[in-house]
Design an enzyme around this catalytic site. Structure first.
Site, short mmCIF file in Angstrom:
data_model
loop_
_atom_site.label_atom_id
_atom_site.label_comp_id
_atom_site.label_asym_id
_atom_site.label_seq_id
_atom_site.Cartn_x
_atom_site.Cartn_y
_atom_site.Cartn_z
N ASP A 18 64.97 13.11 9.14
CA ASP A 18 63.70 14.16 9.27
C ASP A 18 64.40 14.97 10.67
OD1 ASP A 18 61.15 15.73 9.52
OD2 ASP A 18 59.63 13.65 11.00
N ASP A 27 57.54 15.13 10.98
CA ASP A 27 56.66 14.72 10.48
C ASP A 27 56.58 13.02 9.95
OD1 ASP A 27 58.36 15.62 8.45
OD2 ASP A 27 56.67 16.42 7.57
N ASP A 31 64.02 16.26 5.49
CA ASP A 31 63.86 17.78 5.05
C ASP A 31 65.43 17.95 5.52
OD1 ASP A 31 64.56 18.50 7.62
OD2 ASP A 31 62.08 17.50 8.71
N ASP A 100 68.35 17.65 -9.45
CA ASP A 100 67.15 17.23 -9.93
C ASP A 100 67.07 17.61 -11.22
OD1 ASP A 100 66.77 14.49 -10.94
OD2 ASP A 100 66.73 13.73 -9.79
N ASP A 205 66.80 14.07 -15.57
CA ASP A 205 66.36 13.35 -15.36
C ASP A 205 65.52 12.75 -17.21
OD1 ASP A 205 64.16 11.57 -13.78
OD2 ASP A 205 62.61 12.58 -15.30
N GLU A 258 70.41 10.63 -17.27
CA GLU A 258 69.80 9.73 -16.70
C GLU A 258 69.04 8.74 -18.32
OE1 GLU A 258 66.54 7.11 -14.44
OE2 GLU A 258 65.57 8.70 -15.89
N HIS A 327 67.43 6.02 -6.74
CA HIS A 327 66.06 5.50 -5.53
C HIS A 327 65.39 5.03 -6.59
CE1 HIS A 327 66.07 8.50 -8.89
NE2 HIS A 327 64.73 8.69 -8.40
N ASP A 328 65.84 4.26 -7.52
CA ASP A 328 64.45 3.40 -8.70
C ASP A 328 65.32 1.89 -8.49
OD1 ASP A 328 63.84 5.22 -9.30
OD2 ASP A 328 64.34 6.08 -11.12
#
Ligand code: TEU
Length: 575
Positions: A18, A27, A31, A100, A205, A258, A327-328
């Site tokens: 961030d 926040d 970013d 992505d 994806d 993927e 990330h999964d």
């Protein structure tokens, strides 16, 4: 093909860094200016490609995998100018960026879908709309029996048009219709737009399920029902070839697809250079060796099984995308490494026990680094993997954010699975394990942000963080750096043939061979020392290039043992 010599670093922007740069405020959400501020760290690691998880405009029902505008940046992450700056700054450091590409579905808030809700609109055919069936007592029923990837049915009824739309993921992610040539043209424009901006390729994806051949009922299945009508269909291959021929081949870029529930035979077609579809694919088999029913229910880990699966893919395809985290997925040190249970838990331990845990956490993370960086293919390292980040330490369902974990919990509750068991399974498999904020230092919020992050920081950040490893020659981070550097200069590690040698319940041994070079990797996936069968002693007679424990091998001993969780790479003398 430059991407064969490269190492990719995956960034999940929301959880990376961030910042209050470029007009943004802190926040608690990572970013793009934050990423720019950390490019040096990526460069120092030795990675030369970044895969950026989605940064496009999105209502974030699935954290950006639900795109509402492919041509603009999510304001939480910054602006298009920030994105252009990221391309430029990365380029200066010799780092390429792949985007992505999420094109199986859009967000239901995408303009196309909003328009498509009107039956008369030219956008109607951008999506898959169908009339429902009439069930018992005149009750409305979905058009077929398909189920989605995110638990539950795959159809949502739309009051306005009186029809159902297909969504293989969340109901806020309607599937696009690839039988409509206009959709393919839209995708080509998206590709061109990002390639012209400076992208060097795409991570695509769920790219093997985009084409739905028929909408007939699927065979009964415990996982996704209907798969045989949309997995790796001929139409899917054709779309990929068209995108390649009309757009991708005109640029210096590569694609990694993927691919869900993919078999080796499908994969051979998808990655065949003459057919011209994708350059490489992500498959899941190796991460599922200790799971049943896709990924949620655990079963015993056996190293032998892992080598079998890896060997099948290493030898079956000319070039692999090699990865252990994304990330999964749960953190690999918590999945295949020493941090499986209770590591750094709040329960008081005696200091000896705590020391061993810490030692083994570090060693097993290095052993896994050896694994991912000595296979044949392009290695993908996920943010935080290079410092051995572990699964989250939450104690309640309320701490979770992920749409899949929440859906799964609801489903299991409905079928009366008791809470402790639900928690145990979800804790081990939740996608949020990978999404906790990057642990940069030991300051509040782990140096990720100055305010409370969108998802809780792991309580172990004081022990596990980038800063503390940076200047420690013995750290996981420096092990990754050494190994990546070694890989870059080794033709054998890049191009060598993969040869499986031996595996049992604890250890695996394989070789890489290239001309006269011969490298042997031996990995111990257990907390016990393991004997290497005598038969293979000769493989261990060369120079030990690197080892996870730092211990050197007693080469002259009659029996060679691999210490607990150790891994080593040996330049063998024999051929
Ligand atoms: O994931 C595809 C996918 O089906 C799985 O990896 C999924 O995460 C798993 O089955 C559920 O636990 C891709 C993205 O990587 C993922 O983040 C997205 O949510 C999904 O597609 C939809 O776009």
């Amino acid at each position: 093909m430059w991407w064969k010599n490269s190492v990719v670093y995956q960034i999940y922007p929301r959880s990376f860094q961030d910042s209050d740069l470029s007009g943004l405020q802190y926040d608690g959400i990572g970013d793009i200016p934050g990423i720019i501020s950390r490019l040096n760290e990526i460069k120092e690691l030795g990675a030369d490609i970044i895969w950026l998880s989605p940064v496009y405009k999105s209502p974030d029902a699935d954290n950006g995998y639900d795109i509402s505008d492919y041509y603009s940046i999510n304001p939480k992450f910054g602006t298009m100018a920030d994105m252009e700056k990221l391309f430029a700054e990365a380029k200066k450091l010799g780092i390429k960026i792949i985007m992505d590409l999420v094109i199986n579905h859009t967000s239901d808030e995408h303009e196309w879908f909003k328009k498509s809700r009107d039956k008369e609109s030219p956008y109607r055919d951008y999506y898959i709309w169908q009339q429902g069936k009439t069930g018992r007592r005149g009750k409305r029923k979905p058009p077929n029996n398909w189920t989605g990837f995110f638990t539950g049915g795959a159809w949502e009824y739309d009051e306005r048009s009186g029809e159902y739309y297909l969504h293989l993921f969340d109901k806020k992610q309607p599937d696009l219709n690839y039988k409509n040539p206009k959709v393919i043209e839209e995708v080509k424009n998206i590709l061109r737009f990002w390639l012209d901006k400076g992208a060097s390729g795409f991570r695509c994806d769920v790219i093997n399920i985009i084409y739905k051949t028929s909408l007939k009922d699927g065979k009964r299945s415990l996982t996704v029902q209907g798969l045989e009508h949309f997995k790796s269909q001929e139409g899917n291959h054709e779309v990929l070839r068209e995108l390649r021929r009309d757009v991708l081949d005109k640029y210096d870029c590569f694609t990694v697809g993927e691919t869900v529930f993919v078999g080796l035979e499908d994969a051979k077609l998808l990655c065949n250079e003459d057919r011209g579809e994708l350059n490489m694919i992500f498959f899941f088999d190796h991460l599922e060796v200790d799971r049943v029913v896709a990924q949620f229910i655990p079963k015993k880990f056996r190293a032998r099984r892992l080598l079998e699966v890896i060997a099948k893919w290493q030898r079956g395809l000319d070039w692999n995308a090699v990865y252990l985290e994304n990330h999964d997925q749960p953190r690999v040190v918590s999945h295949f490494g020493a941090a499986k249970e209770n590591l750094f838990s709040k329960i008081t331990k005696n200091s000896r026990q705590a020391e061993i845990e810490k030692e083994y956490w570090q060693r097993s993370a290095k052993m896994l680094a050896l694994f991912v960086l000595t296979l044949r293919g392009t290695p993908f390292i996920y943010q935080g993997q290079e410092i051995g980040m572990t699964n989250f330490d939450y104690e309640s369902f309320d701490d979770l954010d992920d749409v899949v974990s929440r859906g799964l919990n609801r489903l299991m509750k409905k079928i009366f699975i008791p809470k402790p068991l639900r928690w145990k399974w979800i804790k081990a498999s939740s996608r949020d394990n990978a999404r906790t904020p990057m642990q940069w230092d030991d300051s509040e919020h782990a140096g990720f942000s100055k305010v409370k992050p969108w998802l809780g920081v792991n309580g172990n950040y004081k022990t596990i963080n980038y800063e503390s490893q940076k200047n420690n020659g013995n750290s996981i981070l420096n092990f990754y750096k050494k190994l990546i550097a070694l890989r870059k200069t080794s033709k054998c590690l890049i191009h060598g043939e993969f040869i499986p040698v031996y595996a049992d319940n604890k250890i695996i041994i394989y070789q890489r061979k290239h001309e006269n070079d011969n490298l042997t990797t031996a990995l111990n996936f257990s907390p016990k020392a393991a004997k290497i069968p005598k038969k293979y002693n000769s493989l261990f007679t060369g120079i030990q290039l690197i080892s996870a424990s730092g211990e050197s091998l007693h080469k002259n001993a009659a029996i060679i043992t691999l210490p607990p969780w150790d891994g080593m790479l040996i330049k063998s003398n024999i051929n």
